[in-house]
Design a protein around this motif. Structure first.
Motif, PDB file in Angstrom:
ATOM      1  N   ASN A  89     -53.034  -6.473  61.645  1.00  0.00           N
ATOM      2  CA  ASN A  89     -52.550  -7.786  61.388  1.00  0.00           C
ATOM      3  C   ASN A  89     -51.502  -8.004  60.250  1.00  0.00           C
ATOM      4  O   ASN A  89     -51.058  -7.141  59.582  1.00  0.00           O
ATOM      5  N   ILE A  90     -50.888  -8.662  61.154  1.00  0.00           N
ATOM      6  CA  ILE A  90     -49.448  -8.547  60.491  1.00  0.00           C
ATOM      7  C   ILE A  90     -49.069 -10.254  59.595  1.00  0.00           C
ATOM      8  O   ILE A  90     -49.750 -11.482  60.699  1.00  0.00           O
ATOM      9  N   LEU A  91     -49.224 -10.780  58.656  1.00  0.00           N
ATOM     10  CA  LEU A  91     -49.228 -11.235  57.797  1.00  0.00           C
ATOM     11  C   LEU A  91     -47.779 -11.964  57.759  1.00  0.00           C
ATOM     12  O   LEU A  91     -46.946 -11.318  57.403  1.00  0.00           O
ATOM     13  N   LEU A  92     -47.934 -13.297  57.552  1.00  0.00           N
ATOM     14  CA  LEU A  92     -46.514 -14.089  57.342  1.00  0.00           C
ATOM     15  C   LEU A  92     -46.799 -15.675  56.928  1.00  0.00           C
ATOM     16  O   LEU A  92     -48.034 -16.032  56.937  1.00  0.00           O
TER      17      LEU A  92
ATOM     18  N   GLU B 138     -44.010 -18.514  55.189  1.00  0.00           N
ATOM     19  CA  GLU B 138     -42.792 -19.200  54.499  1.00  0.00           C
ATOM     20  C   GLU B 138     -42.879 -18.650  53.037  1.00  0.00           C
ATOM     21  O   GLU B 138     -43.256 -18.408  52.447  1.00  0.00           O
ATOM     22  N   THR B 139     -41.449 -18.497  52.708  1.00  0.00           N
ATOM     23  CA  THR B 139     -40.514 -18.035  52.063  1.00  0.00           C
ATOM     24  C   THR B 139     -41.180 -18.545  50.376  1.00  0.00           C
ATOM     25  O   THR B 139     -41.308 -17.910  49.228  1.00  0.00           O
ATOM     26  N   TYR B 140     -41.371 -19.941  50.538  1.00  0.00           N
ATOM     27  CA  TYR B 140     -41.241 -20.512  49.137  1.00  0.00           C
ATOM     28  C   TYR B 140     -43.465 -20.598  48.943  1.00  0.00           C
ATOM     29  O   TYR B 140     -43.920 -21.157  48.161  1.00  0.00           O
ATOM     30  N   GLN B 141     -43.930 -20.063  49.923  1.00  0.00           N
ATOM     31  CA  GLN B 141     -45.804 -19.861  49.952  1.00  0.00           C
ATOM     32  C   GLN B 141     -46.015 -19.496  49.020  1.00  0.00           C
ATOM     33  O   GLN B 141     -45.337 -17.717  49.012  1.00  0.00           O
ATOM     34  N   SER B 142     -47.758 -19.693  48.834  1.00  0.00           N
ATOM     35  CA  SER B 142     -47.608 -18.308  47.748  1.00  0.00           C
ATOM     36  C   SER B 142     -48.376 -17.580  48.467  1.00  0.00           C
ATOM     37  O   SER B 142     -48.816 -15.811  47.988  1.00  0.00           O
ATOM     38  N   ASN B 143     -49.596 -18.131  49.115  1.00  0.00           N
ATOM     39  CA  ASN B 143     -50.584 -17.176  49.696  1.00  0.00           C
ATOM     40  C   ASN B 143     -49.925 -16.719  51.408  1.00  0.00           C
ATOM     41  O   ASN B 143     -49.300 -17.848  52.118  1.00  0.00           O
ATOM     42  N   TRP B 144     -50.681 -16.017  52.671  1.00  0.00           N
ATOM     43  CA  TRP B 144     -50.257 -15.924  53.758  1.00  0.00           C
ATOM     44  C   TRP B 144     -51.032 -16.478  54.291  1.00  0.00           C
ATOM     45  O   TRP B 144     -52.228 -17.623  54.140  1.00  0.00           O
ATOM     46  N   GLU B 145     -50.010 -17.041  55.153  1.00  0.00           N
ATOM     47  CA  GLU B 145     -51.288 -18.309  55.987  1.00  0.00           C
ATOM     48  C   GLU B 145     -51.139 -17.721  57.378  1.00  0.00           C
ATOM     49  O   GLU B 145     -51.670 -19.249  58.060  1.00  0.00           O
ATOM     50  N   GLN B 146     -50.590 -17.366  57.969  1.00  0.00           N
ATOM     51  CA  GLN B 146     -50.933 -16.499  59.326  1.00  0.00           C
ATOM     52  C   GLN B 146     -51.720 -15.435  59.171  1.00  0.00           C
ATOM     53  O   GLN B 146     -50.369 -14.658  58.673  1.00  0.00           O
ATOM     54  N   LYS B 147     -51.854 -14.721  60.736  1.00  0.00           N
ATOM     55  CA  LYS B 147     -52.574 -13.445  60.625  1.00  0.00           C
ATOM     56  C   LYS B 147     -52.475 -12.876  62.615  1.00  0.00           C
ATOM     57  O   LYS B 147     -52.786 -14.643  63.229  1.00  0.00           O
ATOM     58  N   ILE B 148     -51.702 -12.643  62.294  1.00  0.00           N
ATOM     59  CA  ILE B 148     -50.855 -11.951  64.456  1.00  0.00           C
ATOM     60  C   ILE B 148     -51.551 -10.557  64.690  1.00  0.00           C
ATOM     61  O   ILE B 148     -51.108  -9.924  63.374  1.00  0.00           O
ATOM     62  N   TYR B 149     -52.717 -10.802  64.936  1.00  0.00           N
ATOM     63  CA  TYR B 149     -53.346  -9.453  65.452  1.00  0.00           C
ATOM     64  C   TYR B 149     -52.755  -8.462  66.652  1.00  0.00           C
ATOM     65  O   TYR B 149     -52.261  -9.327  67.954  1.00  0.00           O
TER      66      TYR B 149
ATOM     67  N   TYR C 124     -40.788 -15.491  64.617  1.00  0.00           N
ATOM     68  CA  TYR C 124     -40.681 -16.203  62.868  1.00  0.00           C
ATOM     69  C   TYR C 124     -39.268 -15.144  62.418  1.00  0.00           C
ATOM     70  O   TYR C 124     -39.275 -14.182  62.683  1.00  0.00           O
ATOM     71  N   SER C 125     -38.601 -15.988  61.857  1.00  0.00           N
ATOM     72  CA  SER C 125     -37.485 -15.851  61.380  1.00  0.00           C
ATOM     73  C   SER C 125     -37.803 -14.766  59.850  1.00  0.00           C
ATOM     74  O   SER C 125     -37.624 -15.259  58.950  1.00  0.00           O
ATOM     75  N   LYS C 126     -36.662 -13.855  60.162  1.00  0.00           N
ATOM     76  CA  LYS C 126     -37.188 -12.819  58.914  1.00  0.00           C
ATOM     77  C   LYS C 126     -36.274 -13.745  58.171  1.00  0.00           C
ATOM     78  O   LYS C 126     -36.546 -13.584  56.253  1.00  0.00           O
ATOM     79  N   ASP C 127     -35.567 -14.250  57.613  1.00  0.00           N
ATOM     80  CA  ASP C 127     -34.733 -14.703  56.913  1.00  0.00           C
ATOM     81  C   ASP C 127     -35.733 -16.991  56.353  1.00  0.00           C
ATOM     82  O   ASP C 127     -35.008 -16.549  54.861  1.00  0.00           O
ATOM     83  N   ASN C 128     -36.665 -16.845  56.651  1.00  0.00           N
ATOM     84  CA  ASN C 128     -37.156 -17.507  56.734  1.00  0.00           C
ATOM     85  C   ASN C 128     -38.826 -17.322  56.173  1.00  0.00           C
ATOM     86  O   ASN C 128     -39.245 -18.096  55.695  1.00  0.00           O
ATOM     87  N   TYR C 129     -39.208 -16.053  56.215  1.00  0.00           N
ATOM     88  CA  TYR C 129     -40.564 -16.095  56.071  1.00  0.00           C
ATOM     89  C   TYR C 129     -40.669 -14.496  55.722  1.00  0.00           C
ATOM     90  O   TYR C 129     -39.640 -13.689  55.229  1.00  0.00           O
ATOM     91  N   PHE C 130     -41.773 -14.480  55.075  1.00  0.00           N
ATOM     92  CA  PHE C 130     -42.169 -13.126  54.283  1.00  0.00           C
ATOM     93  C   PHE C 130     -43.189 -11.952  55.559  1.00  0.00           C
ATOM     94  O   PHE C 130     -44.004 -13.141  55.728  1.00  0.00           O
ATOM     95  N   PHE C 131     -43.123 -11.358  55.329  1.00  0.00           N
ATOM     96  CA  PHE C 131     -44.246 -10.259  56.127  1.00  0.00           C
ATOM     97  C   PHE C 131     -44.996  -9.128  55.363  1.00  0.00           C
ATOM     98  O   PHE C 131     -44.212  -8.715  54.427  1.00  0.00           O
ATOM     99  N   ALA C 132     -46.430  -8.903  56.590  1.00  0.00           N
ATOM    100  CA  ALA C 132     -46.971  -7.663  55.979  1.00  0.00           C
ATOM    101  C   ALA C 132     -47.776  -7.338  56.741  1.00  0.00           C
ATOM    102  O   ALA C 132     -47.944  -7.951  58.280  1.00  0.00           O
TER     103      ALA C 132
END
Ligand SMILES: [Zn+2]
Length: 462
Positions: A408-411, A413-424, A434-442
């Motif tokens: 799962n790629i989790l993403l 937005e930078t101001y969000q507390s929790n992961w909002e989306q999973k991409i399998y 999704y821009s790396k400038d506007n999102y965090f990923f894991a």
């Protein structure tokens, strides 16, 4: 995020993934985002159901009956003091171990604490510890769940007076014991340590001993769950009654951080993405998926204001560790001599423990621990490609051990507390719009049944 056209999502799902994208964000009405939910596993649901309120009540009752469990109290008596209490916890672990086909081993793990601040003379302390050996001999991962057995009254040096410590922290030890009872009947590839430490009130000595030992022996502790004060639902002073939420404390800036780690954290804006924070989010997702009407609240600090707990020595030794704690504490029933003053009953007495609530906290622990225990190892060398491109490319290597079904790629937005989306995805690289400038990923590893590893926050790569 609300405005991303559905078309792009569909195109994206079709072009880059070709997989069912397990994503929980947009509801097409453009309404409120639903939290991510983990796929349910029947066996984990069964275990969650088996957590018994009556067992938890009984464990706490017995612990209170030892009169005091102060770390400097009697160790010889069979009925009073820390010695009797820790032998009893060990004997319960042994009893639970009968269902484990010899995989659960219980010990009293000794260590000497030298004379210092709250230790008037050298003291031999012992943690009551049960180790449920993993079924896969090649799996070196370890989960630790702890509570502290010792208790105290108003004067932290008073080892004589009755110190029931029903909530602080018989409740946490009861969680550990009940998890041991339910989980030791099952088989997990990795190893789980259930531990009731002592010396917490005198200076986190039991946890410090165990954390150092894990570091010295290079034990691969992937997550440490500290349960401390998990049984009260009425706050003192403000009188708020809340049995629907539990806090998970996780460090924001890691206690263990090299200069390089610090530089990287600052350069990538990873202040809200410590390993402990990833664990806290994981517990929230799993706990809320399995426990009805119960919210796991992330608290963005290592512990309560100027206070600490047994997860702290694990954090200091570089491990991923969190603290579970009730949402509001009651200071009339914490660290208090038992007494009535102005008609108010003081003291950490069992009548002030909400056993249903403690059981829910145990279930949250269980859902997260069991899911982690079934999951593949986390992906290795997770990297985020640095380039001036609004698509983001992530790369990683397969983990060691059992091969995951996918990732799962989790993403968010930078101001969000929790992961909002999973991409399998099933590959070990992915480019997503999704821009790396506007999102965090894991990235996390996932097996065919949906058990997911802890998410790994990427490092920049060229
Ligand atoms: Zn405590």
């Amino acid at each position: 995020m609300k405005t991303i056209p559905l078309l792009i999502l569909f195109l994206f799902a079709f072009l880059s993934c070709g997989q069912d994208s397990n994503n929980a964000i947009q509801d097409s009405e453009g309404g409120k985002k639903k939290p991510l939910a983990a796929p349910k596993d029947t066996e984990i649901s069964n275990m969650v159901q088996e957590i018994s309120v009556d067992s938890i009540r009984a464990y706490i009752g017995t612990m209170v009956d030892f009169g005091t469990r102060h770390s400097l109290s009697d160790t010889v008596s069979d009925t009073r003091g820390i010695g009797a209490a820790r032998r009893w916890v060990k004997s319960k672990f042994e009893e639970f171990g009968k269902a484990s086909s010899g995989r659960l081993k219980a010990i009293l793990d000794p260590y000497v604490v030298q004379k210092s601040g709250r230790i008037p003379h050298d003291v031999l302390m012992k943690n009551a510890m049960a180790t449920l050996k993993g079924t896969d001999p090649d799996d070196d991962r370890v989960l630790i769940v702890s509570g502290h057995l010792d208790s105290r009254v108003s004067d932290v040096m008073d080892a004589e007076r009755d110190a029931p410590g029903a909530n602080d922290d018989a409740s946490g030890v009861a969680v550990v014991m009940e998890l041991c009872r339910v989980m030791s009947k099952r088989e997990f590839p990795l190893t789980i340590i259930f531990v009731a430490v002592q010396g917490e009130e005198q200076g986190l000595f039991g946890a410090t001993h165990l954390a150092r030992k894990c570091r010295q022996d290079s034990i691969n502790v992937i997550a440490m769950f500290n349960n401390d004060i998990v049984g009260n639902t009425i706050s003192s002073n403000t009188n708020i009654k809340d049995s629907t939420r539990v806090r998970v404390f996780s460090e924001t800036i890691p206690a263990f951080e090299t200069d390089n780690m610090r530089r990287l954290r600052r350069r990538t804006g990873a202040e809200n993405d410590s390993k402990s924070r990833q664990l806290a989010r994981y517990i929230k997702e799993l706990g809320e998926s399995y426990v009805e009407n119960f919210e796991v609240v992330l608290n963005y600090r290592t512990d309560r204001f100027l206070r600490g707990g047994d997860h702290t020595p694990f954090s200091r030794n570089g491990f991923t560790a969190i603290r579970m704690c009730e949402i509001n504490e009651n200071f009339v029933h914490q660290h208090q001599d038992i007494r009535v003053e102005d008609g108010i009953q003081y003291g950490d007495l069992p009548e002030f423990v909400d056993y249903n609530y403690t059981a829910k906290v145990a279930r949250v622990n269980l859902a997260a621990m069991a899911n982690l225990a079934y999951a593949p190892y986390e992906p290795q060398n997770v990297g985020l490609k640095f380039n001036l491109n609004n698509n983001t490319t992530l790369v990683w290597d397969k983990p060691k051990g059992k091969e995951p079904a996918g990732y799962n790629i989790l993403l968010r937005e930078t101001y969000q507390s929790n992961w909002e989306q999973k991409i399998y995805v099933t590959d070990t690289t992915a480019t997503i719009p999704y821009s790396k400038d506007n999102y965090f990923f894991a990235v996390q590893s996932v097996d065919a049944d949906g058990h997911s590893s802890l998410p790994v926050f990427p490092r920049p790569v060229r």
